[in-house]
Each structure stands twice: as structure tokens, then as C-alpha cells.
Design a protein around this motif. Structure first.
Motif, PDB file in Angstrom:
ATOM      1  N   VAL A  13       3.080  49.692  15.767  1.00 47.23           N
ATOM      2  CA  VAL A  13       2.252  50.498  14.876  1.00 47.23           C
ATOM      3  C   VAL A  13       1.921  51.786  15.625  1.00 47.23           C
ATOM      4  CG1 VAL A  13       0.114  50.622  13.555  1.00 47.23           C
ATOM      5  CG2 VAL A  13       1.305  48.420  13.802  1.00 47.23           C
ATOM      6  N   ASP A  14       2.461  52.922  15.139  1.00 45.36           N
ATOM      7  CA  ASP A  14       2.256  54.227  15.767  1.00 45.36           C
ATOM      8  C   ASP A  14       1.348  55.094  14.907  1.00 45.36           C
ATOM      9  OD1 ASP A  14       4.034  53.327  17.636  1.00 45.36           O
ATOM     10  OD2 ASP A  14       5.695  54.584  16.957  1.00 45.36           O
ATOM     11  N   ASP A  15       0.575  55.957  15.566  1.00 46.68           N
ATOM     12  CA  ASP A  15      -0.223  56.908  14.797  1.00 46.68           C
ATOM     13  C   ASP A  15       0.635  58.099  14.398  1.00 46.68           C
ATOM     14  OD1 ASP A  15      -0.017  58.556  17.020  1.00 46.68           O
ATOM     15  OD2 ASP A  15      -2.058  58.171  17.716  1.00 46.68           O
ATOM     16  N   THR A  16       0.040  59.086  13.760  1.00 41.61           N
ATOM     17  CA  THR A  16       0.816  60.195  13.196  1.00 41.61           C
ATOM     18  C   THR A  16       1.402  61.126  14.245  1.00 41.61           C
ATOM     19  OG1 THR A  16      -1.268  61.412  12.913  1.00 41.61           O
ATOM     20  CG2 THR A  16      -0.428  60.179  11.006  1.00 41.61           C
ATOM     21  N   VAL A  17       0.959  61.023  15.504  1.00 39.46           N
ATOM     22  CA  VAL A  17       1.537  61.850  16.567  1.00 39.46           C
ATOM     23  C   VAL A  17       2.488  61.043  17.451  1.00 39.46           C
ATOM     24  CG1 VAL A  17      -0.378  63.488  16.596  1.00 39.46           C
ATOM     25  CG2 VAL A  17      -0.452  61.465  18.076  1.00 39.46           C
ATOM     26  N   GLY A  18       2.796  59.804  17.043  1.00 43.16           N
ATOM     27  CA  GLY A  18       3.794  59.011  17.744  1.00 43.16           C
ATOM     28  C   GLY A  18       3.273  58.102  18.830  1.00 43.16           C
ATOM     29  N   ARG A  19       1.964  58.016  19.001  1.00 45.11           N
ATOM     30  CA  ARG A  19       1.420  57.108  20.003  1.00 45.11           C
ATOM     31  C   ARG A  19       1.366  55.684  19.456  1.00 45.11           C
ATOM     32  NH1 ARG A  19      -3.971  60.524  21.090  1.00 45.11           N
ATOM     33  NH2 ARG A  19      -3.961  60.193  18.826  1.00 45.11           N
ATOM     34  N   THR A  20       1.821  54.732  20.263  1.00 42.04           N
ATOM     35  CA  THR A  20       1.802  53.332  19.835  1.00 42.04           C
ATOM     36  C   THR A  20       0.426  52.728  20.073  1.00 42.04           C
ATOM     37  OG1 THR A  20       4.167  53.050  20.287  1.00 42.04           O
ATOM     38  CG2 THR A  20       2.820  51.050  20.183  1.00 42.04           C
ATOM     39  N   LEU A  21      -0.194  52.249  18.999  1.00 43.83           N
ATOM     40  CA  LEU A  21      -1.502  51.619  19.119  1.00 43.83           C
ATOM     41  C   LEU A  21      -1.391  50.136  19.405  1.00 43.83           C
ATOM     42  CD1 LEU A  21      -2.327  54.331  17.662  1.00 43.83           C
ATOM     43  CD2 LEU A  21      -4.211  53.002  16.681  1.00 43.83           C
ATOM     44  N   VAL A  22      -0.432  49.477  18.774  1.00 45.26           N
ATOM     45  CA  VAL A  22      -0.293  48.039  18.950  1.00 45.26           C
ATOM     46  C   VAL A  22       1.154  47.655  18.695  1.00 45.26           C
ATOM     47  CG1 VAL A  22      -0.879  47.522  16.549  1.00 45.26           C
ATOM     48  CG2 VAL A  22      -1.253  45.780  18.287  1.00 45.26           C
ATOM     49  N   GLY A  23       1.595  46.614  19.346  1.00 42.93           N
ATOM     50  CA  GLY A  23       2.954  46.113  19.153  1.00 42.93           C
ATOM     51  C   GLY A  23       3.033  44.666  19.595  1.00 42.93           C
ATOM     52  N   GLY A  24       4.109  44.010  19.222  1.00 47.20           N
ATOM     53  CA  GLY A  24       4.276  42.612  19.611  1.00 47.20           C
ATOM     54  C   GLY A  24       5.308  41.926  18.757  1.00 47.20           C
ATOM     55  N   ASP A  40       4.531  35.801  14.397  1.00 44.64           N
ATOM     56  CA  ASP A  40       4.237  34.416  14.750  1.00 44.64           C
ATOM     57  C   ASP A  40       5.319  33.487  14.191  1.00 44.64           C
ATOM     58  OD1 ASP A  40       3.735  33.957  12.029  1.00 44.64           O
ATOM     59  OD2 ASP A  40       1.571  34.220  12.240  1.00 44.64           O
ATOM     60  N   PRO A  41       5.205  32.168  14.381  1.00 46.50           N
ATOM     61  CA  PRO A  41       6.258  31.247  13.887  1.00 46.50           C
ATOM     62  C   PRO A  41       6.484  31.312  12.385  1.00 46.50           C
ATOM     63  CG  PRO A  41       4.877  30.140  15.500  1.00 46.50           C
ATOM     64  CD  PRO A  41       4.219  31.457  15.223  1.00 46.50           C
ATOM     65  N   PHE A  42       5.549  31.915  11.640  1.00 47.20           N
ATOM     66  CA  PHE A  42       5.706  32.031  10.189  1.00 47.20           C
ATOM     67  C   PHE A  42       6.126  33.444   9.771  1.00 47.20           C
ATOM     68  CE2 PHE A  42       2.624  28.743  11.159  1.00 47.20           C
ATOM     69  CZ  PHE A  42       3.166  27.650  10.513  1.00 47.20           C
ATOM     70  N   GLY A  43       6.537  34.263  10.751  1.00 47.67           N
ATOM     71  CA  GLY A  43       7.008  35.611  10.455  1.00 47.67           C
ATOM     72  C   GLY A  43       5.912  36.608  10.183  1.00 47.67           C
ATOM     73  N   SER A  44       4.672  36.283  10.494  1.00 48.22           N
ATOM     74  CA  SER A  44       3.547  37.153  10.139  1.00 48.22           C
ATOM     75  C   SER A  44       2.943  37.834  11.360  1.00 48.22           C
ATOM     76  CB  SER A  44       2.448  36.342   9.442  1.00 48.22           C
ATOM     77  OG  SER A  44       2.940  35.733   8.270  1.00 48.22           O
ATOM     78  N   PHE A  45       2.273  38.954  11.116  1.00 45.27           N
ATOM     79  CA  PHE A  45       1.432  39.554  12.132  1.00 45.27           C
ATOM     80  C   PHE A  45       0.206  40.158  11.461  1.00 45.27           C
ATOM     81  CE2 PHE A  45       3.935  43.337  11.005  1.00 45.27           C
ATOM     82  CZ  PHE A  45       2.964  44.323  10.939  1.00 45.27           C
ATOM     83  N   VAL A  46      -0.872  40.204  12.209  1.00 38.16           N
ATOM     84  CA  VAL A  46      -2.133  40.793  11.762  1.00 38.16           C
ATOM     85  C   VAL A  46      -2.650  41.648  12.906  1.00 38.16           C
ATOM     86  CG1 VAL A  46      -4.490  40.362  10.971  1.00 38.16           C
ATOM     87  CG2 VAL A  46      -2.650  38.812  10.289  1.00 38.16           C
ATOM     88  N   ALA A  47      -3.007  42.900  12.620  1.00 34.97           N
ATOM     89  CA  ALA A  47      -3.502  43.800  13.655  1.00 34.97           C
ATOM     90  C   ALA A  47      -4.727  44.545  13.153  1.00 34.97           C
ATOM     91  CB  ALA A  47      -2.413  44.792  14.063  1.00 34.97           C
ATOM     92  N   THR A  48      -5.730  44.664  13.998  1.00 32.65           N
ATOM     93  CA  THR A  48      -6.917  45.456  13.691  1.00 32.65           C
ATOM     94  C   THR A  48      -6.761  46.827  14.330  1.00 32.65           C
ATOM     95  OG1 THR A  48      -8.292  43.468  13.652  1.00 32.65           O
ATOM     96  CG2 THR A  48      -9.425  45.564  13.890  1.00 32.65           C
ATOM     97  N   VAL A  49      -6.855  47.876  13.531  1.00 34.57           N
ATOM     98  CA  VAL A  49      -6.652  49.241  14.009  1.00 34.57           C
ATOM     99  C   VAL A  49      -7.730  50.144  13.428  1.00 34.57           C
ATOM    100  CG1 VAL A  49      -4.154  48.977  14.283  1.00 34.57           C
ATOM    101  CG2 VAL A  49      -5.073  49.744  12.090  1.00 34.57           C
ATOM    102  N   PRO A  50      -8.008  51.281  14.070  1.00 35.28           N
ATOM    103  CA  PRO A  50      -8.940  52.233  13.478  1.00 35.28           C
ATOM    104  C   PRO A  50      -8.436  52.713  12.120  1.00 35.28           C
ATOM    105  CG  PRO A  50      -8.505  52.765  15.779  1.00 35.28           C
ATOM    106  CD  PRO A  50      -7.530  51.703  15.393  1.00 35.28           C
ATOM    107  N   ALA A  51      -9.332  52.999  11.233  1.00 35.46           N
ATOM    108  CA  ALA A  51      -8.931  53.496   9.916  1.00 35.46           C
ATOM    109  C   ALA A  51      -8.097  54.756  10.069  1.00 35.46           C
ATOM    110  CB  ALA A  51     -10.170  53.774   9.067  1.00 35.46           C
ATOM    111  N   GLY A  52      -7.024  54.864   9.291  1.00 38.68           N
ATOM    112  CA  GLY A  52      -6.166  56.037   9.369  1.00 38.68           C
ATOM    113  C   GLY A  52      -4.786  55.750   8.834  1.00 38.68           C
ATOM    114  N   GLU A  53      -3.874  56.687   9.051  1.00 36.33           N
ATOM    115  CA  GLU A  53      -2.492  56.564   8.580  1.00 36.33           C
ATOM    116  C   GLU A  53      -1.592  56.200   9.751  1.00 36.33           C
ATOM    117  OE1 GLU A  53       0.647  59.791   7.136  1.00 36.33           O
ATOM    118  OE2 GLU A  53      -0.823  59.370   5.565  1.00 36.33           O
ATOM    119  N   TYR A  54      -0.659  55.273   9.509  1.00 33.89           N
ATOM    120  CA  TYR A  54       0.199  54.771  10.581  1.00 33.89           C
ATOM    121  C   TYR A  54       1.642  54.632  10.118  1.00 33.89           C
ATOM    122  CZ  TYR A  54      -4.256  53.688  12.707  1.00 33.89           C
ATOM    123  OH  TYR A  54      -5.518  53.800  13.224  1.00 33.89           O
ATOM    124  N   ARG A  55       2.515  54.627  11.113  1.00 35.72           N
ATOM    125  CA  ARG A  55       3.929  54.339  10.871  1.00 35.72           C
ATOM    126  C   ARG A  55       4.223  52.970  11.466  1.00 35.72           C
ATOM    127  NH1 ARG A  55       4.192  59.778  12.750  1.00 35.72           N
ATOM    128  NH2 ARG A  55       4.653  61.244  11.067  1.00 35.72           N
TER     129      ARG A  55
END
Length: 293
Positions: free
Chosen positions: A50-61, A64-79
Motif C-alpha cells: 500500500v503506497d501513498d500518492t508520492v510512492g512511499r510504502t506504508l504497509v506491505g506483506g 493470510d491462509p484465506f487470501g485476505s489482508f486487513v491494514a489500518t492506515v491514515p485516512a487518504g488516497e492510496y495505490r
């Protein structure tokens, strides 16, 4: 105050199931997604960033075994970028609101077209566009990086790639860590003993497809007068053409060697029992091959 309470309650009610109890800071939200293959089956261990609008990666990984991920991030727009071996990567732009859930639901990754393999025949390593490097742990803290400056090799590509073979010869005396005193020590009888064992050789005779671009090349490594079975974890990068129009194929490969397996057991201790050189060595190869002759 009542209006804000109602607004927060409405946002929380947008969440379903376990996500309803995910606590987030006031200025953050939750981003979620489930990754599936074309048959609708979950893809565990798919990679996401998950990258912000200037290309910095906030979170990655990985999912899980069910193909899911959940991430808490600051409000905003992401790629968001989701990828898995053998599949076409998925990209999306998503807006995460304060104290709310932004769910992309189910994302299906499409199967990628396999990369074309080299034509059958003999292909030789191009040393000008290849490298054989290594990394060793030093005094339990830093890493020492080095390389071998002279090597040659041939890959005999069979009609069935799994029946292919390769032979690589390394001039052990060309070890180079950019420190002359250390390199002289590595050439001595304490380590490589190049006076007795001037070359390091690898014969690979099993090419096992691991899916997508991944291959395992299994063979015999002769080092310091000892021969052991070694597996190269290999990523095939595909075919291309050089400046003169010549065909080229490329790959990256890694493996880990344990010094004691090859009777390279020299060691000394610093204060508090800290060893100078770690017991294992990581090998990294970047290889380009061209048709022989």
C-alpha cells in the motif's frame, strides 16, 4: 455532539463481522481485500503493498491462509498492488476515510502467460553481464559482501527444460571483497586454500519447475575438495536481445552454504564469545546467457 456520535455510529455500522471491533485512531481507517485465483480459490501468501500518492510504502506483506489482508492506515488516497507468482499483478487506487472500512471485496488475479524458454542447445554465460556474489555475517553485526571476478559456464538446454544441465567453473583466486588483506586471508589455507583447490565447480543436472518463474536447479558443488548437493532457488527472467541483436536469457539465483559442510571451519572469537565470521554464506547469482558460438 449528538450529531458527531450519530456520524461515528453510522461509520462503524458500515463494518461487518469481526471488522466491527477493529480499533483505529481517529484519523485512520481500515483497508481490506480478499485475493482469489481464476477458479475462485483463495490465494494465500499473495504479496501486497500500500503506497501513498508520492510512492512511499506504508504497509506491505502477505495474505493470510484465506487470501485476505486487513491494514489500518491514515485516512487518504492510496495505490494498492497485489501480486502472486504466476499471476498478472493487480493495481488499484483506493480512498480510505476516517474511522471507516474501505473494502475492495474479492480481487481475482488472472493467470500470467508463461515466459518463453531458451531454444534447445548450448548457451554460455556472458561474464560481462553476469555476477557471482556472496554475503557473510561479520562479528555478529554487519555483513561483508564479495564476489568472484572470473568464471565461465555453459547451460545445455534440452527440448524438455527439466532435462537440461549446466556446468559452471569459478576461479577461486579471484575472490574480491575490496580489502586486500582480507582477500589474501580468504585465499589462504584457512579458507579457500586456492593453492590446492584453484577452482569451484557446479554441475547442475536437475531443473525442477516450481511454478510461474520459479525453478530449482539441483546439482553437485565442489568446493575446497568437498562435493555436496546444492539447490539454487532460481527466478527465470525471460528472453531478450542484446545491442547486436543476439538472443539472451537471464535469471537470478540464490542459495545458502554452510562452511562446515565444506570443511572451511576456521574461526576465532572476540570478547564475550562473539565469532568473527558467521557459519553460513549466502550466494547470489545474476546470470545472462547467450547461444554458444
Amino acid at each position: 455532539m449528538i450529531g458527531r456520535w450519530l456520524e461515528n455510529r453510522t461509520k462503524r455500522e458500515q463494518r461487518a463481522g469481526p471488522l466491527a471491533v477493529v480499533r483505529t485512531p481517529p484519523s485512520a481507517g481500515v483497508l481490506s481485500c480478499r485475493v482469489l485465483d481464476p477458479a475462485g480459490q483463495a490465494l494465500p501468501h499473495a504479496e501486497f503493498t500500500v503506497d501513498d500518492t508520492v510512492g512511499r510504502t506504508l504497509v506491505g506483506g502477505g495474505t493470510d491462509p484465506f487470501g485476505s489482508f486487513v491494514a489500518t492506515v491514515p485516512a487518504g488516497e492510496y495505490r494498492l498492488l497485489v501480486s502472486a507468482e504466476g499471476y498478472v499483478p493487480y493495481q488499484a487506487t483506493v480512498t480510505v476515510g476516517e474511522d471507516s472500512l474501505a473494502s475492495l471485496g474479492d480481487v481475482t488475479l488472472q493467470t500470467a502467460q508463461p515466459l518463453a524458454l531458451p531454444a534447445p542447445g548450448d548457451w554460455e554465460i556472458d561474464p560481462a553481464h553476469s555476477s557471482i556474489a556472496f554475503t557473510a555475517r561479520h562479528i555478529g553485526l554487519a555483513r561483508v559482501h564479495g564476489r568472484f571476478n572470473s568464471f565461465a559456464g555453459v547451460v545445455r538446454v534440452a527440448d524438455d527444460m527439466t532435462q537440461s544441465a549446466m556446468h559452471v567453473v569459478i576461479d577461486a583466486g579471484t575472490i574480491d571483497t575490496n580489502v586486500r588483506m582480507r582477500d589474501d586471508h580468504l585465499r589462504s589455507a584457512d579458507f579457500l586454500d586456492v593453492a590446492r583447490f584453484p577452482t569451484i565447480e557446479f554441475y547442475g543436472d536437475r531443473f525442477l519447475h516450481q511454478g510461474g518463474k520459479r525453478w530449482a536447479v539441483v546439482g553437485a558443488l565442489s568446493l575446497h575438495g568437498v562435493t555436496r548437493t546444492v539447490t539454487l532457488d532460481t527466478e527465470y527472467l525471460g528472453l531478450g536481445n542484446g545491442l547486436q541483436g543476439e538472443a539472451r536469457a537471464a535469471c537470478r539465483a540464490t542459495t545458502e552454504l554452510h562452511r562446515d559442510d565444506f570443511t572451511i571451519s576456521w574461526q576465532t572469537l572476540l570478547a564475550r564469545g562473539i565469532v568473527v565470521v558467521g557459519p553460513s554464506i549466502r550466494i547470489d547469482l545474476d546470470v545472462q546467457v547467450v547461444p554458444k558460438g
